[in-house]
Scaffold this motif. Sequence first.
Motif, mmCIF file in Angstrom:
data_model
loop_
_atom_site.group_PDB
_atom_site.id
_atom_site.type_symbol
_atom_site.label_atom_id
_atom_site.label_comp_id
_atom_site.label_asym_id
_atom_site.label_seq_id
_atom_site.Cartn_x
_atom_site.Cartn_y
_atom_site.Cartn_z
ATOM 1 N N ARG A 39 5.590 -4.656 -0.046
ATOM 2 C CA ARG A 39 4.541 -4.217 -1.013
ATOM 3 C C ARG A 39 3.221 -4.685 -0.698
ATOM 4 O O ARG A 39 2.248 -3.871 -0.746
ATOM 5 N N ALA A 68 9.217 0.642 -4.807
ATOM 6 C CA ALA A 68 9.495 0.596 -6.281
ATOM 7 C C ALA A 68 10.992 1.276 -6.516
ATOM 8 O O ALA A 68 11.555 0.765 -7.441
ATOM 9 N N ASP A 73 12.121 1.020 -10.245
ATOM 10 C CA ASP A 73 11.076 1.387 -11.049
ATOM 11 C C ASP A 73 10.807 2.989 -10.679
ATOM 12 O O ASP A 73 9.941 3.202 -9.744
ATOM 13 N N SER A 76 7.237 4.331 -11.109
ATOM 14 C CA SER A 76 5.926 4.059 -10.430
ATOM 15 C C SER A 76 6.582 4.620 -8.827
ATOM 16 O O SER A 76 5.489 4.970 -8.243
ATOM 17 N N HIS A 80 3.805 7.060 -6.696
ATOM 18 C CA HIS A 80 3.529 6.754 -5.432
ATOM 19 C C HIS A 80 3.817 7.926 -4.346
ATOM 20 O O HIS A 80 2.911 8.527 -3.440
#
Length: 97
Positions: A39, A68, A73, A76, A80
């Motif tokens: 990340r 993510a 997640d 998120s 992206h």
Amino acid sequence: MKFLARLEETSASQDLKARFALSAGRINLDDLHRFEVARKNYNRIITDYPRANRDTRRRALIGLGNTAWLAHDGVSAAAHYERAEKISMEKDRLGKP
């Protein structure tokens, strides 16, 4: 990983720096399963190398989405992926995507 970090550090252009960071992100995510490190690699491309080519920035956003997603997640990840989708893949004036 140390070699890629050194190449990123010593490269002259933002585009090359971003490509080395992208390679490091992929290895950290796909091979080493070091999600937080991956990340950071992908985020560095977006924040530190705004003049990197569009394809590299787009791939960094996809990497952030994948990271993510693997962290469960989905919100998120979707954000992206949507950002990545908005980056035009038409060739720029230098003929690079």
